[in-house]
Structure formats: C-alpha cells, structure tokens
Design an enzyme around this catalytic site. Sequence first.
Site, PDB file in Angstrom:
ATOM      1  N   GLU A 130     -23.143  -4.426  -7.736  1.00  0.00           N
ATOM      2  CA  GLU A 130     -23.584  -4.013  -6.405  1.00  0.00           C
ATOM      3  C   GLU A 130     -22.462  -3.242  -5.732  1.00  0.00           C
ATOM      4  OE1 GLU A 130     -26.645  -5.259  -6.038  1.00  0.00           O
ATOM      5  OE2 GLU A 130     -27.086  -5.124  -3.893  1.00  0.00           O
ATOM      6  N   GLU A 139     -23.936 -17.337  -7.846  1.00  0.00           N
ATOM      7  CA  GLU A 139     -23.062 -16.443  -7.088  1.00  0.00           C
ATOM      8  C   GLU A 139     -23.818 -15.841  -5.910  1.00  0.00           C
ATOM      9  OE1 GLU A 139     -22.042 -12.365  -8.470  1.00  0.00           O
ATOM     10  OE2 GLU A 139     -22.912 -13.033 -10.375  1.00  0.00           O
ATOM     11  N   CYS A 172     -53.126  19.692  14.033  1.00  0.00           N
ATOM     12  CA  CYS A 172     -52.512  18.560  14.736  1.00  0.00           C
ATOM     13  C   CYS A 172     -50.987  18.665  14.635  1.00  0.00           C
ATOM     14  CB  CYS A 172     -53.001  17.252  14.104  1.00  0.00           C
ATOM     15  SG  CYS A 172     -52.201  15.806  14.778  1.00  0.00           S
ATOM     16  N   ASP A 213       0.844  -1.202   0.000  1.00  0.00           N
ATOM     17  CA  ASP A 213       0.000   0.000   0.000  1.00  0.00           C
ATOM     18  C   ASP A 213       0.880   1.252   0.000  1.00  0.00           C
ATOM     19  OD1 ASP A 213      -2.061  -1.725   0.125  1.00  0.00           O
ATOM     20  OD2 ASP A 213      -2.756  -1.155   2.140  1.00  0.00           O
ATOM     21  N   CYS A 243     -53.457  15.353  19.095  1.00  0.00           N
ATOM     22  CA  CYS A 243     -54.097  16.670  19.236  1.00  0.00           C
ATOM     23  C   CYS A 243     -55.510  16.588  19.804  1.00  0.00           C
ATOM     24  CB  CYS A 243     -54.116  17.392  17.892  1.00  0.00           C
ATOM     25  SG  CYS A 243     -55.270  16.671  16.723  1.00  0.00           S
ATOM     26  N   CYS A 303     -56.951  11.109  11.771  1.00  0.00           N
ATOM     27  CA  CYS A 303     -57.200  12.300  12.587  1.00  0.00           C
ATOM     28  C   CYS A 303     -57.785  13.390  11.693  1.00  0.00           C
ATOM     29  CB  CYS A 303     -55.888  12.776  13.201  1.00  0.00           C
ATOM     30  SG  CYS A 303     -55.942  14.466  13.806  1.00  0.00           S
ATOM     31  N   TYR A 356       2.188   1.965  -3.396  1.00  0.00           N
ATOM     32  CA  TYR A 356       1.092   2.481  -4.237  1.00  0.00           C
ATOM     33  C   TYR A 356       0.889   3.971  -3.947  1.00  0.00           C
ATOM     34  CZ  TYR A 356      -3.515   2.862  -6.423  1.00  0.00           C
ATOM     35  OH  TYR A 356      -4.575   3.248  -7.221  1.00  0.00           O
ATOM     36  N   ASP A 357       0.870   4.308  -2.639  1.00  0.00           N
ATOM     37  CA  ASP A 357       0.658   5.712  -2.254  1.00  0.00           C
ATOM     38  C   ASP A 357       1.762   6.614  -2.785  1.00  0.00           C
ATOM     39  OD1 ASP A 357      -1.664   5.136  -1.039  1.00  0.00           O
ATOM     40  OD2 ASP A 357      -0.852   5.042   1.002  1.00  0.00           O
ATOM     41  N   ARG A 417     -30.083   2.459  -9.333  1.00  0.00           N
ATOM     42  CA  ARG A 417     -31.150   1.734 -10.030  1.00  0.00           C
ATOM     43  C   ARG A 417     -32.436   2.552 -10.069  1.00  0.00           C
ATOM     44  NH1 ARG A 417     -35.328  -1.501  -8.780  1.00  0.00           N
ATOM     45  NH2 ARG A 417     -35.675  -3.243 -10.179  1.00  0.00           N
ATOM     46  N   CYS A 473     -57.628  11.681  18.485  1.00  0.00           N
ATOM     47  CA  CYS A 473     -56.233  11.699  18.013  1.00  0.00           C
ATOM     48  C   CYS A 473     -55.291  11.753  19.216  1.00  0.00           C
ATOM     49  CB  CYS A 473     -55.996  12.904  17.101  1.00  0.00           C
ATOM     50  SG  CYS A 473     -54.243  13.100  16.686  1.00  0.00           S
ATOM     51  N   LYS A 531     -28.274 -17.884 -12.629  1.00  0.00           N
ATOM     52  CA  LYS A 531     -28.621 -17.388 -13.968  1.00  0.00           C
ATOM     53  C   LYS A 531     -28.350 -18.480 -14.994  1.00  0.00           C
ATOM     54  CE  LYS A 531     -27.462 -12.699 -12.799  1.00  0.00           C
ATOM     55  NZ  LYS A 531     -26.443 -11.673 -12.738  1.00  0.00           N
ATOM     56  N   LYS A 543     -33.474 -16.756  -1.668  1.00  0.00           N
ATOM     57  CA  LYS A 543     -33.191 -15.909  -0.511  1.00  0.00           C
ATOM     58  C   LYS A 543     -32.909 -16.777   0.718  1.00  0.00           C
ATOM     59  CE  LYS A 543     -33.596 -11.908  -0.924  1.00  0.00           C
ATOM     60  NZ  LYS A 543     -34.400 -10.791  -1.266  1.00  0.00           N
ATOM     61  N   SER A 549     -35.714  -6.373 -11.738  1.00  0.00           N
ATOM     62  CA  SER A 549     -35.454  -7.026 -10.455  1.00  0.00           C
ATOM     63  C   SER A 549     -35.424  -8.537 -10.679  1.00  0.00           C
ATOM     64  CB  SER A 549     -36.517  -6.630  -9.445  1.00  0.00           C
ATOM     65  OG  SER A 549     -37.766  -6.668 -10.059  1.00  0.00           O
ATOM     66  N   LEU A 550     -35.210  -9.272  -9.637  1.00  0.00           N
ATOM     67  CA  LEU A 550     -35.115 -10.725  -9.771  1.00  0.00           C
ATOM     68  C   LEU A 550     -36.301 -11.388  -9.086  1.00  0.00           C
ATOM     69  CD1 LEU A 550     -31.374 -11.425  -8.875  1.00  0.00           C
ATOM     70  CD2 LEU A 550     -32.438 -11.595 -11.115  1.00  0.00           C
ATOM     71  N   TYR A 562     -21.893  -7.707 -11.792  1.00  0.00           N
ATOM     72  CA  TYR A 562     -22.623  -8.964 -11.971  1.00  0.00           C
ATOM     73  C   TYR A 562     -23.325  -9.139 -13.309  1.00  0.00           C
ATOM     74  CZ  TYR A 562     -26.779  -6.476 -10.049  1.00  0.00           C
ATOM     75  OH  TYR A 562     -27.790  -5.605  -9.794  1.00  0.00           O
ATOM     76  N   LYS A 608     -25.566 -13.231  -3.473  1.00  0.00           N
ATOM     77  CA  LYS A 608     -26.264 -11.963  -3.726  1.00  0.00           C
ATOM     78  C   LYS A 608     -25.814 -10.986  -2.639  1.00  0.00           C
ATOM     79  CE  LYS A 608     -30.854 -10.211  -4.772  1.00  0.00           C
ATOM     80  NZ  LYS A 608     -30.854  -9.073  -3.866  1.00  0.00           N
ATOM     81  N   ASP A 613     -25.480  -7.811  -0.271  1.00  0.00           N
ATOM     82  CA  ASP A 613     -26.497  -6.935   0.315  1.00  0.00           C
ATOM     83  C   ASP A 613     -25.979  -5.501   0.228  1.00  0.00           C
ATOM     84  OD1 ASP A 613     -28.850  -6.396   1.463  1.00  0.00           O
ATOM     85  OD2 ASP A 613     -28.369  -7.199   3.443  1.00  0.00           O
TER      86      ASP A 613
HETATM   87  O1  I6G Z   1     -30.286  -7.502  -7.972  1.00  0.00           O
HETATM   88  C1  I6G Z   1     -29.380  -8.347  -8.466  1.00  0.00           C
HETATM   89  C2  I6G Z   1     -28.381  -8.840  -7.669  1.00  0.00           C
HETATM   90  C3  I6G Z   1     -27.442  -9.706  -8.177  1.00  0.00           C
HETATM   91  C4  I6G Z   1     -29.473  -8.727  -9.820  1.00  0.00           C
HETATM   92  C5  I6G Z   1     -28.517  -9.619 -10.353  1.00  0.00           C
HETATM   93  C6  I6G Z   1     -27.497 -10.102  -9.494  1.00  0.00           C
HETATM   94  O2  I6G Z   1     -26.628 -10.940 -10.039  1.00  0.00           O
HETATM   95  C7  I6G Z   1     -25.655 -11.500  -9.182  1.00  0.00           C
HETATM   96  N1  I6G Z   1     -28.601  -9.983 -11.635  1.00  0.00           N
HETATM   97  C8  I6G Z   1     -29.584  -9.500 -12.396  1.00  0.00           C
HETATM   98  C9  I6G Z   1     -29.671  -9.947 -13.814  1.00  0.00           C
HETATM   99  C10 I6G Z   1     -30.532  -8.634 -11.885  1.00  0.00           C
HETATM  100  N2  I6G Z   1     -30.473  -8.238 -10.613  1.00  0.00           N
HETATM  101  C11 I6G Z   1     -31.641  -8.100 -12.715  1.00  0.00           C
END
Ligand code: I6G
Length: 686
Positions: free
Chosen positions: A181, A121, A447, A40, A426, A441, A43-44, A144, A423, A298, A322, A89-90, A233, A123, A125
């Site tokens: 993500e 893979e 209020c 590091d 108030c 109310c 690099y710096d 998004r 209420c 996928k 999930k 979304s998924l 992803y 997901k 958070d």
């Molecule tokens: O919301 C998501 C999280 C992770 C994803 C996703 C994902 O792939 C690892 N892939 C797709 C195609 C979509 N949402 C629509």
Amino acid sequence: MSDQSNLALEQASTEAATLREQLNHHNYSYYSLDAPQISDGQYDQLLRRLETLEKLFPVLCSADSPTQRVGSAPLALFESVQHAVPMLSLANAFDDDELRDFERRLQTRLDDDSAITFVCEPKLDGVAVSLLYHDGVLVQGATRGDGFQGENITANVRTIKSIPLKLQGQGFPPVLEVRGEIYLPRAGFEAINAQALARGEKPFVNPRNAAAGSLRQLDSRITATRPLEMCAYSLGLAEGGNLPATHLATMSCLKAWGFLTNSLMEAVVGIEACVVYYQRLAELRPGLAYDIDGIVYKVDSFTLQETLGFVARAPRWAIARKFPAEEASTRLLDVEFQVGRTGAITPVARLEPVFVGGVTVSNATLHNEDEVQRLGLRLGDQVVVRRAGDVIPQIARVLPRLDDSLNAIANNQLKDIVFPIICPACGSELQRSEDQAVLRCTGGLVCGAQRKEAIKHFASRKALDIDGLGDKIIDQLVDAELIDTVADLFTLRVEQLSELERMASKSASNLVAAIATSRQTTLPRLLFGLGIREVGETTAKLLATHFGSLQKLQEADAETLLAVPDVGPVVAAFVEQFFSNHHHLSIIANLREAGVEWPDIQALDTQTLPLAGQVWVLTGTLASMSRGQAKAQLEALGAKVTGSVSAKTTCLVAGESAGSKLTKARSLEVKVLDEAELLVLLQGTA
Ligand code: I6G
C-alpha cells in the site's frame, strides 16, 4: 578519451558505486529497520556528492541510483499494465462473529478443527500497488486498476524513498513482484495541505485522496515532492529462487530485502487471539502515524493457503475486519436534483456540515425516489450520515422525531420532498425509466446540465484526460457561454480562460497547453469520451478493435454492431442512435477540424478469432475472475456467451458450486471445462 580522463572516470565510477551502496544501506536502515545510522544532513551530503559525480560523468547515472528519486519529465499518459497474477480483493468481516465464522469456514474446508495460525496487521488506508523486480532491480510499478489491468506508474513509484530501487542482500527470486500500500502518513498529509493552503490551492480531503492524487500525477517531479511511503504486504509473481513456507517468514525476507513492512504485524494462534488483536489496534488507532480502516488476517501457512484457494475475486485464506463505518447526526436542510450526463435526475441531500470519518460532509446522495420513501425523509429531519471508507456519504436513517419535530410537523416546518415534474436545469419534460426507478430529462444536449456533464466526461481521465480541466472550470465555461460542445474546448484562448474566477494567467496557459496535448488521442479514448449511452471503457475498446476506424463504426447498422463481442441489442441501438444524430456528427467533424486526432487501428476480423461461431455458457463461481470478466475475455476471442445451456452450446465453463446448468450440459453431452482448463485456454489464445 585520454588516459587521464579514463583514470578520472574510473575513480568516479568506484566512488559513485560506494556512495550508492552507502545511500541504499542508509535508506534501508531508515525505512526497513526504523534505525537510522546517520542524520538527514549527512544523508543529503552523500546524495549531493553522488549527484555531482553523475553530472560530471553522465555515463555513471543508472535508473537504480538513489539520485533518480526526484522525478523525470512528464508523461503523456499512463500505459496499461496486465497483472501476471491478478490483484484480488479481500473479503470483509464487520463484527467479531463474522470473524469467528471465517475460522469455522476454514476449519470445515480443511476438515480439521485445530486452531489456525494467522498473521494480523493493520489495513492501511492508501493505494494498492504492484512493484516488479528483475534480478533485484525495480523495473515496473503499477496500480491495482481492476485487478487484472492497472496503470504503469513506474516513474512515480521511483520517487518514493521507502521503495527500494535495488534490493538489499541475497536470496530474492530473479523475478519478484511485491505488493503493498502506498500511503501518506498523517504528518505528511498535514504538511502538504499546509503548503497547498499557503499557495491558495484547495487542500486534499484526506490522506488517502492525497496519496491517490499524488500517484496520478503525469509529472513525477510533483509526486517526488509528496512524502509518500509504501508498506509491503504480500508477493505477487515470483519466479526462481526459494521462498519460505509461511507468510510471516516471507514478510521477514521482504524486510531484509529493503522493504518497509508493518511493525505491528504479528502471528497469533486461533481466532479469539485475532479478536483481541483487533481490540488492541482499535485502541492504538487514533495515535498511529497513518490512517487505517481495518485489520487484515491471513492464514500463515502457504500449504494451507494453497489448499483453501480462492472464491470469486478473493482469497479464502484472508479477511479484512473493517472498523465500523463512521456515523454522525445532522439536519437535512434541502434536497436538490442533479441532472447527470444521460439526463438521470438524482436527489442530493444538502446537510448541515458535519465531521464524519475524517472529512466534513455537507452532501449525501439519496439515489432515487424509492430511497427517499424508504427512509421516510422530510426536509428539516435530523438524520444519521454514514461514511465508510471512500464511498459517497449516505443517509443511513432518520432519527425518531421527538416532541420538537412533531411540533415542527404540526407547524409545517418539516416539509415533504417534492420531486420535479420538469428538468430543474432546462425545463424539458421528464421521463421515467422502464422500471420506474429513474427520472430522466428528455432535453439531451439542449439541457445545459447534460452538456456540462458530457464535457466533464470527455475531459476525464479515461477519455481525453485533460489535465487541470476540473468540473468547476467546465461549469464556468458553459455558464459563460465560452463553450457549448466538447469541440469548443480546442478553440479556447488563454485570455478567455484568464477571465474565469480564480484562474491565474499561468494556470490558463497550462490549461491551454494541456488541451492542446490531448488532441493526440486514441480511438478507444475518443469513443469512450463521446459518452454514448452504455458504452463504457471496455465496450469502447471492443468497438474500436472490431471496426478499426470511427468511419467504419459510424457506418455500422445494428446487425453489424451485434457481431461485436459484448454488444447486445440495447448497446447496438444506443450506438446507432448516437451516430444518426446530426448534432453528434457535427461535433465529430468539429473535433477533426480542431486538430483532434485518433489514428485508425488494425481492425480484427472477428470471424477469424479462435472462438468465432462458438456458443459458451458460464456457471458457478470462478476464483480468479468474475463471470463478467470471463465473459468479456471469451467474447474478445470471438465466442458468443449466453445464459442457458442448449444443444447449440459449444462449451460450458463450470466454476465452483455449479448446479443445474452443469447437469443439463452433461445430459446433452456438451463439453465442460473447469476453471483451470479455462485459464489454460485463455492463456494459450491470448
Ligand atoms: O487490499 C489489501 C490490503 C492489505 C490486501 C492485503 C493486505 O494485506 C495486509 N492482502 C491481500 C492478500 C490482498 N489485499 C489481496
């Protein structure tokens, strides 16, 4: 410029180019390959040398330079960005059988029972983002948002070291959108929370909130201090160039071009292997460096993905399995009744604090009286609290009352939950909604609770976006009678704010400055911020573009309002009522007097819109957007969208599984468009 300085510039330019290449290469080795080649410190040193050269010769500084990751001057607001390809979304699976059903559905659609190759893979958070590269240079980063429109967070994403500012290697399409993500690894989360605590600030609840909060900073210099990472992803838009035929090979390309991809990503054959992958990851989960909330599967082949297509707002070829929602048991201590902005009374459970899903939960929403009855809840009950992802904790069920509790009932320790008849804030009368579900109310702005909520709404991100004006400050300001309406915010002085609890004079000055900045706003933001019932962000925009000025909107009667796309009789009545209230008109006058400005915008004559006078009907499932979104887009083009087909219908849009409406349209010889034709029309008229 003298020959000598020309020579110096030339030398500096060569050295800067070499340094940039070296730094990009080491960034790539560190993030994409997970194989750092220098320390590091080294690099710096390279980075500092490049900074020195760019300071001496500012012409050498470019947006894709590794020195540009420190952030830049604060923005006034995030601009909107339209996603060229919607960010969908998924679909979710909550157990192994739902996962097996997923494969069966695919096989039925493909009319082929062979085992399918899936890429699995974790997901992460975090927060989904889109990164756009033109000729390999990062030109835009966006959230998004609602999947169609997000916010431009380019300045913030530039500060994230695992996001290449310039792509490595060759072969990338000239226009390339990479999705992934942005997240905060657990260690980074602990570190920033330790710093926040040391400064006497409130820590973040969990890494996801911390990542979202860091990306929402208008000052990218703050984002730069947060150790965020981005894991790619998938691709969004790709124009030109040749891409591989499978998802896994595409992910290898992304890695080669400099992105961080998940090292646990794997291709497996058949759904039973996916089940095994899930079990393995569930075991690895506690020891991972980052939070995950499930596994994404996928279909690997792009040809199969294309055949499978989309349903509603999700690809058919992918699913998220999930992890189960986390649950914990605790005791219901009390139920309080919160008064919302529109006066709706919501019962909120106060619980003995319990750690669930990574956070300590002491409150849970109970929605309404029906929910309390459904649960059979009594004060003092032992309950199960459920927290899934980032949603508000819920009470899942009441635990059976054992002997102890039965004794407690006998001893009158378990008490009934009694809903208020006036209420709680108030004392005004309460009214039931037509369907009896909601108590409201009737006090309006008399209020205090409704006033507080109205001010919170006015200051919120999609309205005037007043940075630093949090809920607690607003509660204090109203309680101390320093403000009564939203217009009073603009008369607040630093000395007044400094007297509030936990408000240092520096924070007070910053807040006064933020309030001053918010004076320059827009008509849609103001309209949304006024909190007219049923006028959300979209309706506010439509009203603004239709009328062009607040004055014209104020003068509109119900009939004129009904001509606005998306406005039906209920909304029209609420808008009319709002502007016929003297208190509201005086607030607007006070806002003007306090220097709040919302310039008029060019009003659109809806009669000249391309679909003016036409009646459209939507039926079946659309793959690329929800029916609500299609309706909003058609209405924005001037069409009236109704629910049933008749001789007056101009056109029917038939999505997948269209039924009786399609039959009727055919029998009446009404024009029918499929989804692809609708998209062509929307694009052609945009
Ligand atoms: O919301 C998501 C999280 C992770 C994803 C996703 C994902 O792939 C690892 N892939 C797709 C195609 C979509 N949402 C629509």
